[in-house]
Design a protein around this motif. Structure first.
Motif, PDB file in Angstrom:
ATOM      1  N   PHE A  34      25.572  71.058 -51.230  1.00 12.15           N
ATOM      2  CA  PHE A  34      25.377  69.617 -51.407  1.00 12.15           C
ATOM      3  C   PHE A  34      24.273  69.325 -52.426  1.00 12.15           C
ATOM      4  O   PHE A  34      24.433  68.474 -53.310  1.00 12.15           O
ATOM      5  N   SER A  35      23.159  70.060 -52.320  1.00  9.95           N
ATOM      6  CA  SER A  35      22.054  69.799 -53.250  1.00  9.95           C
ATOM      7  C   SER A  35      22.416  70.173 -54.689  1.00  9.95           C
ATOM      8  O   SER A  35      22.032  69.476 -55.631  1.00  9.95           O
ATOM      9  N   GLY A  37      25.484  70.043 -55.954  1.00  6.92           N
ATOM     10  CA  GLY A  37      26.406  69.001 -56.395  1.00  6.92           C
ATOM     11  C   GLY A  37      25.688  67.712 -56.752  1.00  6.92           C
ATOM     12  O   GLY A  37      25.986  67.083 -57.786  1.00  6.92           O
ATOM     13  N   ILE A  38      24.731  67.306 -55.939  1.00  4.58           N
ATOM     14  CA  ILE A  38      23.958  66.088 -56.213  1.00  4.58           C
ATOM     15  C   ILE A  38      23.093  66.276 -57.449  1.00  4.58           C
ATOM     16  O   ILE A  38      22.928  65.358 -58.261  1.00  4.58           O
ATOM     17  N   TYR A  41      25.091  65.632 -60.428  1.00  2.92           N
ATOM     18  CA  TYR A  41      25.367  64.198 -60.614  1.00  2.92           C
ATOM     19  C   TYR A  41      24.200  63.508 -61.326  1.00  2.92           C
ATOM     20  O   TYR A  41      24.395  62.715 -62.240  1.00  2.92           O
ATOM     21  N   PHE A  59      29.348  67.337 -63.438  1.00  7.42           N
ATOM     22  CA  PHE A  59      29.648  66.753 -62.123  1.00  7.42           C
ATOM     23  C   PHE A  59      31.144  66.718 -61.844  1.00  7.42           C
ATOM     24  O   PHE A  59      31.568  67.032 -60.741  1.00  7.42           O
ATOM     25  N   GLY A  63      30.742  69.680 -59.855  1.00  8.33           N
ATOM     26  CA  GLY A  63      29.713  69.060 -59.012  1.00  8.33           C
ATOM     27  C   GLY A  63      30.305  68.275 -57.853  1.00  8.33           C
ATOM     28  O   GLY A  63      29.777  68.299 -56.737  1.00  8.33           O
ATOM     29  N   THR A  67      29.695  69.047 -53.957  1.00  8.43           N
ATOM     30  CA  THR A  67      29.221  68.015 -53.038  1.00  8.43           C
ATOM     31  C   THR A  67      30.155  67.904 -51.836  1.00  8.43           C
ATOM     32  O   THR A  67      29.702  67.805 -50.686  1.00  8.43           O
ATOM     33  N   MET A  71      29.101  68.639 -47.987  1.00  9.12           N
ATOM     34  CA  MET A  71      29.231  67.658 -46.902  1.00  9.12           C
ATOM     35  C   MET A  71      30.098  68.217 -45.769  1.00  9.12           C
ATOM     36  O   MET A  71      29.788  68.014 -44.595  1.00  9.12           O
TER      37      MET A  71
END
Length: 185
Positions: A34-35, A37-38, A41, A59, A63, A67, A71
């Motif tokens: 998640f980190s 992927g963010i 972004y 992204f 990405g 993310t 999640m």
């Protein structure tokens, strides 16, 4: 000679070492995905001191997929922690020869059906059944078989019990209830 009148078997629920390990590992992996992927972004690293550089990660689509996987991992981990906190599946089996009642108690998820408590009379019991399935997903279970052919599971869900242990448990229950055993070769 004093004969034991009550036999109680405690059932371990979801508070097992393996569940703690899986919940922790999935949470760490999900948080990492998640980190990353963010970070892609926002086009900057969430961890400025880290050796990882996300400048090459676009992204869309990498990405976004990272993310999504992150999640998903976090949600699965939260579900595992939820079952651990509420100790889903734990309980006991009580065999009472004095009152002639067998009580099977299990904890479920919070709500209307949180507590599952089944009672049977010992005179309704036909036999103790052992079910063994080997292979990729082995199953080794003990069932309480009633005269109307219902089969009520008595063993915990999870890692399979050794053959000698399951045979010993079934023999003890059958001897205590004075019924036969099915499934032993």
């Amino acid at each position: 000679m004093n004969k034991i009148k009550v036999k109680m078997d405690k059932i371990l629920g979801s508070r097992r070492f393996s569940n703690y390990c899986w919940a922790t590992l999935i949470l760490c992996g999900g948080t990492g995905f998640f980190s990353v992927g963010i970070s892609s972004y926002f086009n900057s690293s969430l961890y400025p001191q880290s050796e990882l550089n996300n400048n090459n990660l676009i992204f869309l689509p990498q990405g976004a997929i990272m993310t999504f996987y992150g999640m998903t991992g976090i949600l699965i981990s939260l579900f595992l922690w939820y079952t651990i906190i509420f100790d889903v599946g734990s309980g006991y089996n009580e065999f009472n020869n004095e009152t002639g009642i067998i009580t099977i108690f299990r904890l479920g998820f919070p709500g209307k059906n949180r507590f599952l408590k089944l009672k049977y009379y010992t005179k309704e019991v036909y036999s103790i059944k052992i079910y063994i399935q080997e292979g990729l997903s082995p199953k080794r279970e003990i069932y309480l078989k009633t005269k109307d052919y219902r089969e009520i599971p008595l063993t915990k869900v999870g890692e399979p019990i050794s053959l000698s242990d399951i045979e010993q448990q079934a023999k003890e229950i059958a001897k205590f209830l004075n019924v036969s055993i099915e499934g032993l070769n």
